[in-house]
Design an enzyme around this catalytic site. Structure first.
Site, PDB file in Angstrom:
ATOM      1  CB  CYS A  96      39.408  30.224  29.149  1.00 40.51           C
ATOM      2  SG  CYS A  96      38.153  30.535  30.411  1.00 40.51           S
ATOM      3  CE  LYS A 145      37.508  23.914  28.142  1.00 44.28           C
ATOM      4  NZ  LYS A 145      38.402  23.698  26.994  1.00 44.28           N
ATOM      5  CG  HIS A 166      37.785  26.411  24.324  1.00 44.64           C
ATOM      6  ND1 HIS A 166      38.701  26.601  25.333  1.00 44.64           N
ATOM      7  CD2 HIS A 166      36.657  27.052  24.714  1.00 44.64           C
ATOM      8  CE1 HIS A 166      38.160  27.347  26.294  1.00 44.64           C
ATOM      9  NE2 HIS A 166      36.916  27.619  25.945  1.00 44.64           N
ATOM     10  CG  HIS A 177      36.143  25.684  31.037  1.00 47.15           C
ATOM     11  ND1 HIS A 177      37.485  25.961  31.100  1.00 47.15           N
ATOM     12  CD2 HIS A 177      35.611  26.634  30.210  1.00 47.15           C
ATOM     13  CE1 HIS A 177      37.754  27.023  30.366  1.00 47.15           C
ATOM     14  NE2 HIS A 177      36.634  27.437  29.811  1.00 47.15           N
ATOM     15  CG  PHE A 194      34.676  34.888  29.238  1.00 45.85           C
ATOM     16  CD1 PHE A 194      34.085  34.342  28.110  1.00 45.85           C
ATOM     17  CD2 PHE A 194      34.070  34.654  30.461  1.00 45.85           C
ATOM     18  CE1 PHE A 194      32.929  33.588  28.185  1.00 45.85           C
ATOM     19  CE2 PHE A 194      32.913  33.901  30.564  1.00 45.85           C
ATOM     20  CZ  PHE A 194      32.338  33.369  29.431  1.00 45.85           C
ATOM     21  CD  GLU A 225      36.808  24.512  19.641  1.00 46.53           C
ATOM     22  OE1 GLU A 225      37.944  24.004  19.769  1.00 46.53           O
ATOM     23  OE2 GLU A 225      35.958  24.520  20.548  1.00 46.53           O
TER      24      GLU A 225
END
Length: 421
Positions: free
Chosen positions: A169, A341, A309, A346, A405, A320
């Site tokens: 990502c 998002k 994010h 996403h 990830f 975050e």
């Protein structure tokens, strides 16, 4: 002194937006574009909502042969690349092709076509053995991610460095960061960079179902993506793409190009910890933020907006928030933060580039897009997340961050061009 690299062209395809103007109109109005999955019957799945794009390849100017050959994600990237080139004002046929390159990011590459071909070859999973006569002649193109940037290179006649970046990502951030370094290294004068992903397929939906990463707010798709909200329970899968034209500030200035922003800093780190898990202290993301700010020669006080994010999972939003506090100190509480998002979902490897596009447009319009669906903040997420409504303010410098990830943590600093470094 290293070259100063700027962005002079943008192309975007995102849920609810078939171009840059529609994309910004969606974000600045705080509208959401998430809905129940319509590409296939989602009823057997745990999460049944997504950010789908209303994308028509024929109206995008792709021929029947190109549509047959290219995966949906590649089609998105080509459409965005065409827009970015036009927006930049470049006449690519007048450029030295050996000085033009491509840097493309994607997390799951041609997953759309691979899923379709598997369904055909296996007779919807009923056959263990497959018959070669049903095999698509383009299967190699779908299997090999490097074909995707190659298509872009053929499209614009780029014969310089052509690279595929697949870091989960953070791919969309890392592809742009890679393009900056290619120009600084002197290997290219112009880079077409960005990312694309079209992961709304049964196999990808099932994968995220298995680890319970996606939301279960199936009865309320428009409000299912809730970054930093106390009621959040996972992210909304989406598709999308954004592509950019990058060049040196000198080159852009000499040709009179419109400059959206300078890419003044970029860094990436790994947590070397867990494939999907995150440490709550946010140390690795904080390290990336600190390194990107140092390269940009910026202090935390210089930041006017942070494009988060903000996936909407519990652990990511905690991680975050901790990273921003750790890297920015008290100024973390004074800087507006938001997650787009909440509006477009996403799109995995593409989202970093889609968020760069949002950051560029925030600078262009002096508006901070909101975090939609944020009505009751998680007490542990106690920064200024710009809930529900966009905020007008001067935006000269933006920090955009990503978490992927595999442990990837990336940060990029964009600022209004001007002054010396």
């Amino acid at each position: 002194m290293s070259s100063r690299i700027v962005i002079t062209g943008i192309g975007v395809r995102a849920p609810g937006a078939s171009g840059t103007k529609e994309f910004w109109d969606l974000l600045s109005s705080g509208r959401t574009a998430t809905r129940r999955i319509s590409f296939f019957d989602p009823s057997p799945y745990r999460s049944q909502v997504a950010g789908e794009c209303d994308f028509d390849p024929e109206s995008e100017g792709l021929s029947a042969r190109e549509i047959r050959r290219m995966d949906r994600a590649t089609q998105f990237a080509v459409a965005c690349a065409d827009d970015a080139i036009v927006d930049s004002g470049l006449e690519v046929n007048r450029l030295d092709p050996h000085r033009v390159g491509v840097s493309l990011g994607s997390a799951v590459a041609a997953s759309t076509s691979l899923d379709v071909e598997y369904q055909i070859l296996s007779d919807a999973g009923r056959r263990w053995t497959v018959s070669p006569e049903y095999l698509s002649p383009h299967m190699f193109d779908y299997l090999t991610p490097g074909v995707m940037p190659a298509e872009l290179a053929w499209r614009i006649g780029a014969e310089g460095p052509v690279t595929m970046v697949s870091n989960g990502c953070t791919s969309g951030l890392d592809a742009v960061g890679n393009a900056v370094q290619v120009i600084r290294d002197g290997a290219a004068d112009i880079m077409l960079a960005g990312a694309t992903d079209t992961p709304i397929t049964p196999i990808v939906v099932a994968c995220f179902d298995a680890i319970k990463a996606t939301t279960t707010y199936n009865n309320d798709p428009e409000h299912a993506s809730r970054p930093f909200d106390a009621s959040r329970n996972g992210f909304v899968l989406a598709e999308g793409s954004a592509m950019f034209v990058l060049e040196t500030l000198e080159h852009a200035t000499n040709r009179g190009a419109h400059i959206y922003a300078e890419v003044s800093g970029y860094a990436t780190r790994s947590n070397a910890y867990h494939m999907t898990g995150l440490k709550k202290d946010g140390r690795e993301m904080a390290e990336a933020i600190g390194a990107a700010l140092a390269e940009a020669r910026k202090n935390p006080e210089d930041l006017d907006y942070i494009n988060a994010h903000g996936s909407g999972t519990k652990q990511n939003d905690w991680h975050e928030t901790a990273a921003l506090k750790r890297s920015l100190g008290l100024h973390a509480y004074e800087t507006p933060v938001s997650s787009i998002k909440s509006m477009v979902g996403h799109s995995l490897g593409a989202i970093g580039s889609v968020e760069i596009a949002a950051s560029l447009l925030a600078i262009e319009n002096n508006v901070v897009p909101p975090t939609a669906n944020l009505h009751e903040a998680d007490p542990e997420c106690d920064l200024d997340y710009v809930p529900v409504t966009a905020r007008e303010r001067r935006v000269d410098t933006v920090l955009s961050v990503g978490s992927g990830f595999g442990g990837f943590q990336s940060a990029i600093v964009l600022n209004r061009p001007g002054g010396t470094r």
